[in-house]
Design a protein around this motif. Structure first.
Motif, PDB file in Angstrom:
ATOM      1  N   LEU A 277       0.997  -1.319   0.016  1.00 20.95           N
ATOM      2  CA  LEU A 277      -0.053   0.043   0.015  1.00 20.95           C
ATOM      3  C   LEU A 277       0.911   1.132  -0.021  1.00 20.95           C
ATOM      4  O   LEU A 277       2.054   1.135   0.197  1.00 20.95           O
ATOM      5  CB  LEU A 277      -1.060  -0.103   1.058  1.00 20.95           C
ATOM      6  CG  LEU A 277      -0.296  -0.004   2.595  1.00 20.95           C
ATOM      7  CD1 LEU A 277       0.041   1.193   3.003  1.00 20.95           C
ATOM      8  CD2 LEU A 277      -1.669  -0.705   3.618  1.00 20.95           C
ATOM      9  N   ARG A 299     -10.092  -1.523  -3.654  1.00 21.28           N
ATOM     10  CA  ARG A 299      -8.679  -1.016  -3.417  1.00 21.28           C
ATOM     11  C   ARG A 299      -8.413   0.345  -3.265  1.00 21.28           C
ATOM     12  O   ARG A 299      -7.063   0.725  -3.154  1.00 21.28           O
ATOM     13  CB  ARG A 299      -7.690  -1.977  -4.128  1.00 21.28           C
ATOM     14  CG  ARG A 299      -7.913  -3.292  -4.389  1.00 21.28           C
ATOM     15  CD  ARG A 299      -6.667  -3.957  -4.993  1.00 21.28           C
ATOM     16  NE  ARG A 299      -6.696  -3.851  -6.242  1.00 21.28           N
ATOM     17  CZ  ARG A 299      -5.654  -3.477  -7.199  1.00 21.28           C
ATOM     18  NH1 ARG A 299      -4.544  -2.902  -6.533  1.00 21.28           N
ATOM     19  NH2 ARG A 299      -5.624  -3.448  -8.533  1.00 21.28           N
ATOM     20  N   SER A 530      -4.428   0.250  -2.760  1.00 20.54           N
ATOM     21  CA  SER A 530      -3.496  -1.004  -1.949  1.00 20.54           C
ATOM     22  C   SER A 530      -3.543  -2.160  -2.896  1.00 20.54           C
ATOM     23  O   SER A 530      -4.372  -2.285  -3.825  1.00 20.54           O
ATOM     24  CB  SER A 530      -3.885  -1.097  -0.706  1.00 20.54           C
ATOM     25  OG  SER A 530      -5.193  -2.023  -0.841  1.00 20.54           O
ATOM     26  N   VAL A 534      -4.025  -6.997   0.419  1.00 18.76           N
ATOM     27  CA  VAL A 534      -3.976  -6.493   1.735  1.00 18.76           C
ATOM     28  C   VAL A 534      -5.539  -6.226   2.337  1.00 18.76           C
ATOM     29  O   VAL A 534      -6.255  -5.709   1.612  1.00 18.76           O
ATOM     30  CB  VAL A 534      -3.383  -5.048   1.533  1.00 18.76           C
ATOM     31  CG1 VAL A 534      -3.345  -3.983   2.686  1.00 18.76           C
ATOM     32  CG2 VAL A 534      -2.062  -5.116   0.859  1.00 18.76           C
ATOM     33  N   VAL A 537      -7.067  -2.394   6.259  1.00 21.14           N
ATOM     34  CA  VAL A 537      -6.842  -1.135   5.977  1.00 21.14           C
ATOM     35  C   VAL A 537      -8.098  -0.185   6.632  1.00 21.14           C
ATOM     36  O   VAL A 537      -9.441  -0.587   5.990  1.00 21.14           O
ATOM     37  CB  VAL A 537      -6.708  -0.463   4.661  1.00 21.14           C
ATOM     38  CG1 VAL A 537      -6.313   0.581   4.403  1.00 21.14           C
ATOM     39  CG2 VAL A 537      -5.454  -1.351   4.220  1.00 21.14           C
TER      40      VAL A 537
END
Length: 555
Positions: A277, A299, A530, A534, A537
């Motif tokens: 990220l 994302r 990102s 991932v 977040v």
């Protein structure tokens, strides 16, 4: 706080505004209801190294966000719910005020340990706060020096002296004595400057690369401007930490790649990009296309932050207010905003207080047309005698800001002002422009409230009395020192009623704009992306950053 830049904390109403804007712009987080995966390496790709990670020196959102991995302040923000909640972090509660909010007492949690297994004590907190007064530990927030009794004359602990207004009656109790009532002092203490530092491991001005951890992660290695690797602190315990998780095995921060190249690498979702990220906002050249790319929706993070992107006019160097008014009227904000990415970056600004900050009110003393009013600007220059001026303008050495600089040059050329751009290395930008030895006619800046209050915006940016007090960390980039503004700042600080105080700050904002020391450009949104692997977040509305505290790598 500067984004490259400061801390944003939101009131409940402001959080609602921010979350609504985020929902419109993209994903607010990629968390899931299932338990986060454990293990793996999370890569953080940053175009520049941090100016500081020393907790008493960092005053940028990237630095403070990263410091949360290593450093525990007295209080902090739990963002696991729908709105941020102030909680005790190193302290067991959010503190106890007394004597009309002039004394604040914090009880530390028992058993919190440093990375070597020794216990964190109140004396470590006292020492940590005290070291911020040293001339070698510069660049951080001004609040300790402003509010602690005796702080104006204290020079730090390195000469062997202590600050008596910080008391530690036992190893778990720290008491702060303030020179004025501060009802929201416990929000101040959520900033990293109010964290502990063990005297035995303090390396002074080089502590940036040797931060000693009482958080979930610790620094394994750090090569400035290249790479920082952080690993788990084995002495950290989730049972004593209401904010952090310890999911990934390792964070790998890599510095120095062009922001647009970082954006495209993560967008590609190939190789290491899947578990990466970014902390810096998307490059202006990428923002519009990324914001409208349906394939990136899960994302893409968009934080609407109560912050302001602005151009400061140095009132010591540009003394004629008619010239400053002409600059205010001439700048074409449409081309300026285009340089930063267009409408996705944020709305046009006409005030220094932004929506979401207490005291904000909508007004515009100059051109209501965001493209500017060149006819009006030329008339103002005529009133000033049509001087043929050449001005220096400080800005970050990035492609986005190069386009921004060109936009300003073009606007001011139309009224006979030649602008010489002074690009400054990104990692050193705010350290450079906040040093009073380095002055420019025009200086780009951005600012995010340190907590949800105009007291963390207008006094910090426009109290001229702070210029001499903070010569290496001056945030008054316009060098405004208006006695009317200074007097009003002092008066407002004593107001206990929040509605009365907010109304007064709104009027103060208008007075500051009448001084024509600054051109508000845009109210800011921050966007980042990102990789697909991932998770966890949180679009941090406190720091306007993708939070690292709950992240994990999907297995």
């Amino acid at each position: 706080m500067m984004r490259r830049t400061r801390t944003v904390a939101l009131t409940a109403s402001a959080v609602a505004i921010a979350l609504a804007a985020t929902a419109c712009g993209g994903s607010s987080s990629n968390t899931s209801s299932s338990a986060p995966a454990k293990g793996g390496t999370l890569s953080v790709l940053d175009e520049s190294d941090f100016d500081h990670l020393d907790p008493q020196r960092t005053y940028t959102t990237e630095g403070q966000s990263t410091d949360e991995l290593f450093v525990r302040a007295l209080t902090g923000w739990d963002e696991s719910g729908s709105t941020p909640k102030l909680v005790g972090d190193l302290a067991s509660t959010t503190g106890t005020p007394s004597k009309g909010d002039t004394v604040w007492t914090f009880q530390l949690r028992h058993g919190i340990k440093w990375q070597d297994g020794t216990e964190v004590t109140a004396q470590d907190v006292k020492y940590g706060v005290e070291r911020a007064f040293s001339g070698d530990i510069n660049g951080g927030p001004p609040y300790a020096a402003q509010w602690l009794v005796g702080g104006a004359d204290y020079k730090g602990p390195y000469s062997g002296k202590q600050l008596d207004s910080i008391q530690t009656p036992d190893k778990y109790t720290v008491v702060f004595h303030l020179n004025q009532p501060v009802a929201d002092f416990n929000e101040t203490t959520a900033m990293s400057g109010w964290s502990a530092v063990p005297k035995a491991h303090d390396t002074g001005s080089t502590y940036d690369t040797h931060v000693w951890s009482d958080g979930a992660y610790m620094i394994k290695s750090y090569t400035k401007n290249k790479e920082l690797i952080a690993v788990k602190n084995k002495y950290w315990q989730k049972s004593s930490d209401p904010i952090r998780q310890q999911n990934v095995d390792e964070f790998d921060f890599k510095f120095g790649q062009d922001q647009a190249a970082i954006d495209q690498q993560i967008k590609s979702d190939a190789g290491v990009a899947q578990t990466a990220l970014e902390q810096y906002p998307l490059a202006g050249s990428d923002l519009n296309s990324f914001a409208n790319d349906a394939a990136l929706k899960s994302r893409y993070y968009n934080n609407s932050a109560p912050g302001i992107n602005y151009l400061a006019i140095n009132t010591r160097r540009v003394k004629d207010i008619k010239v400053r008014e002409a600059i205010e009227s001439a700048i074409d904000k449409t081309t300026v905003r285009g340089a930063f990415g267009g409408s996705a970056y944020g709305d046009y600004a006409s005030t220094m207080l932004s929506p979401g900050v207490g005291g904000y009110k909508k007004f515009d003393l100059y051109s209501t047309n965001p493209a500017g009013d060149v006819t009006k600007a030329k008339a103002l220059m005529k009133q000033a005698g049509n001087p043929k001026l050449t001005m220096s303008m400080a800005l970050e050495n990035t492609p986005t800001q190069a386009h921004f600089g060109d936009a300003v040059k073009t606007s001011l050329a139309k009224i006979g002002i030649k602008v010489n751009l002074v690009p400054i290395q990104l990692a050193n930008y705010f350290n450079t422009v906040s040093n009073t030895k380095n002055q420019y006619d025009l200086t780009w800046g951005d600012w995010i409230a340190d907590w949800p209050n105009a007291s963390t915006v207008l006094p910090t940016l426009f109290d001229g009395r702070l210029i001499a007090k903070n010569p290496q960390a001056n945030q008054d980039l316009s060098y405004l020192n208006d006695p009317k503004v200074n007097t009003q700042i002092t008066k407002i600080a004593t107001m206990a009623d929040i509605n009365r105080r907010n109304a007064a700050y709104g009027k103060l904002d208008e007075q500051i704009m009448k001084d024509t020391s600054v051109v508000p450009l845009m109210y800011m949104n921050f966007s980042a992306v990102s990789g697909s692997k991932v998770g966890g977040v949180i679009a941090d509305t406190i720091l306007a950053e993708p939070s690292l505290l709950h992240v994990y790598v999907k297995q």
